[in-house]
Design a protein around this motif. Sequence first.
Motif, short mmCIF file in Angstrom:
data_model
loop_
_atom_site.label_atom_id
_atom_site.label_comp_id
_atom_site.label_asym_id
_atom_site.label_seq_id
_atom_site.Cartn_x
_atom_site.Cartn_y
_atom_site.Cartn_z
N VAL A 292 2.60 -2.25 -6.88
CA VAL A 292 2.17 -2.18 -8.27
C VAL A 292 2.38 -0.76 -8.78
O VAL A 292 2.71 0.16 -8.03
CB VAL A 292 0.68 -2.58 -8.41
N SER A 293 2.15 -0.60 -10.07
CA SER A 293 2.20 0.71 -10.71
C SER A 293 0.81 1.05 -11.23
O SER A 293 0.12 0.20 -11.79
CB SER A 293 3.20 0.73 -11.88
N LEU A 294 0.43 2.30 -11.01
CA LEU A 294 -0.86 2.78 -11.51
C LEU A 294 -0.62 3.50 -12.82
O LEU A 294 -0.20 4.66 -12.85
CB LEU A 294 -1.52 3.72 -10.49
N GLY A 295 -0.84 2.83 -13.90
CA GLY A 295 -0.64 3.44 -15.20
C GLY A 295 -1.95 3.88 -15.80
O GLY A 295 -2.93 3.12 -15.82
N LEU A 296 -1.98 5.10 -16.28
CA LEU A 296 -3.21 5.62 -16.87
C LEU A 296 -3.14 5.55 -18.39
O LEU A 296 -3.78 4.75 -19.04
CB LEU A 296 -3.44 7.06 -16.40
N ILE A 303 2.75 5.92 -11.17
CA ILE A 303 3.10 6.06 -9.76
C ILE A 303 2.99 4.69 -9.11
O ILE A 303 2.16 3.86 -9.49
CB ILE A 303 2.17 7.07 -9.05
N GLN A 304 3.83 4.48 -8.11
CA GLN A 304 3.83 3.19 -7.42
C GLN A 304 2.91 3.25 -6.21
O GLN A 304 2.72 4.30 -5.57
CB GLN A 304 5.25 2.84 -6.98
N ALA A 305 2.35 2.11 -5.88
CA ALA A 305 1.46 1.99 -4.74
C ALA A 305 1.54 0.57 -4.21
O ALA A 305 1.89 -0.37 -4.93
CB ALA A 305 0.03 2.34 -5.13
N TRP A 319 -12.04 -11.67 0.40
CA TRP A 319 -10.93 -10.79 0.71
C TRP A 319 -11.26 -9.36 0.31
O TRP A 319 -12.16 -9.10 -0.49
CB TRP A 319 -9.66 -11.24 -0.02
N LEU A 320 -10.53 -8.43 0.91
CA LEU A 320 -10.63 -7.01 0.61
C LEU A 320 -9.24 -6.49 0.25
O LEU A 320 -8.22 -7.07 0.67
CB LEU A 320 -11.18 -6.23 1.81
N ALA A 321 -9.20 -5.40 -0.51
CA ALA A 321 -7.92 -4.84 -0.95
C ALA A 321 -7.85 -3.37 -0.55
O ALA A 321 -8.77 -2.60 -0.80
CB ALA A 321 -7.75 -4.98 -2.46
N ILE A 322 -6.74 -3.00 0.09
CA ILE A 322 -6.49 -1.62 0.52
C ILE A 322 -5.24 -1.12 -0.18
O ILE A 322 -4.21 -1.81 -0.19
CB ILE A 322 -6.32 -1.52 2.04
N LEU A 323 -5.31 0.06 -0.77
CA LEU A 323 -4.18 0.64 -1.51
C LEU A 323 -3.58 1.79 -0.72
O LEU A 323 -4.30 2.59 -0.11
CB LEU A 323 -4.65 1.12 -2.88
N SER A 324 -2.26 1.90 -0.76
CA SER A 324 -1.53 3.01 -0.15
C SER A 324 -0.47 3.50 -1.14
O SER A 324 0.30 2.70 -1.68
CB SER A 324 -0.86 2.58 1.16
N THR A 325 -0.45 4.81 -1.38
CA THR A 325 0.57 5.38 -2.27
C THR A 325 1.91 5.53 -1.57
O THR A 325 2.91 5.80 -2.24
CB THR A 325 0.11 6.74 -2.80
N ASP A 326 1.95 5.37 -0.26
CA ASP A 326 3.21 5.36 0.48
C ASP A 326 3.66 3.90 0.60
O ASP A 326 3.20 3.17 1.47
CB ASP A 326 3.02 6.00 1.86
N ILE A 327 4.58 3.50 -0.27
CA ILE A 327 4.97 2.09 -0.32
C ILE A 327 5.87 1.71 0.85
O ILE A 327 6.14 0.51 1.06
CB ILE A 327 5.67 1.76 -1.65
#
Length: 470
Positions: A292-296, A303-305, A319-327
Amino acid sequence: MATILPENQINQELNSSVHQFFRNQKLGTLLNQSNIRKEAGISPVMLVQFIFSLVLQKKNLYRTLESAREPEAPAKDAVYRLLNNATYNWRKFLLLLSQNVITQNLLPLVSENRERVLILDDSLYSRARSKSVEMLALVHDHTTGKFVRGFRMLTLGWSDGNTFVPLAFSLLSSEKQSNRFQEINPTIDKRTVGYKRRKEAVKKSTEALFDLLDDINPLQLCARTLLFDSWFAFPKAIKRVVSEYPLEVVCMLKRMHRVYYTYEGQKYTLTQLYQVVRKKRGRAKILASVVVSLGLDDNEKEIQARIVFVRDRNRSKNWLAILSTDINLPEEEIVRLYGKRWDIECFFKVAKSHLALGKEFQCRSYDAMVAHTTIVFTRYIMLALRTREEQDPRTIGQLFFLCCDELEDIRFAEAILLVFDCLKASLTEEPVLSEEMVESLLDRVFDNLPTFLKRAFPQPEKQLPSALAA
């Protein structure tokens, strides 16, 4: 006035983990570099070592300073001047110590293929019965969901998956003045580092975390990933970390209805995103993964994540969600990296249960709380380093009680050595006895001691009389 600690007593070559740790890590030099110094009187390193050893000796600070049975204790005013000084940079001291331990002692033991991470989290610093503590506020306790009196202890640490080392911390009050019971002491000099820490205490945690990151060098610590939980997982904070520091972010996400993620040109909340992505079949632990993209704002760069949805093992239908900026990281690696965040939770547990965090003595000064918390963190670093270097299978809690017993044995050994010293002095005064006869007599006395008494001495058995003679 209490007697000053004799220097020869501090420098005795005893088999003590505390003495070895202070000597090997050169804590006196680090204190001096952090502006923690005195021109006259007892040195700060002796005062810090005195406070450092209290918990290991199962002593109370107030009773030790007031007791007439402790003639070796420093003066009460000297201890409180050390704790309440606003010019002492305790954060710099902790950072210098942590960096030295990591670069000199831990990194040589870590394979280059092993991921080193920075971990950020906060924990409750409770002062539930206090009323007049400086900067005291109502803060939210995540575990109970209630508001209690105290501070939020925002902590940044380093971990390689085996050893956790605290780097820096900030005792946060409340940014809302209505939630604060006490304000900043008006007598504090605004040019001091203590005043800067007080101003930092009224910031939001998502802003204070960057003050902690500004003080460290991730490249020196060989860390390239920052881990934190959902309390700090806001797109604005994530983007600032990635853009201003050489760090990637791996964090847990919270289902917030005002935070959106851009996927295939459409904006979704986290719950909506999970509904539109394609799930894996069966009982897979990783349910889905999507970039996804993190748009402010419209004017800011996105930035993509990668967001990985995993099954909640406590509630199988959730369910749980974990985000990583290193795609480019695989899904399993993202989950494994986030698992390292548990090290800081174990650190909080040990610091509060064994090392008397916030419980050793009740101070009203903000500087004293910062100084004591730094000493508590230093105790943990000593235990963590000993565990790692010796590859000890015992837990840090077990090593804590072992150090307590060790100091008890050392005090007993000192008493026996004093008896031997007095005996030798008395025998030497006799004109009939020569030096060789005195040594031979002491050898026979020591040989006849029970085995459990001989084990109390750090020296080899036959070397004791010669050591006394020296």
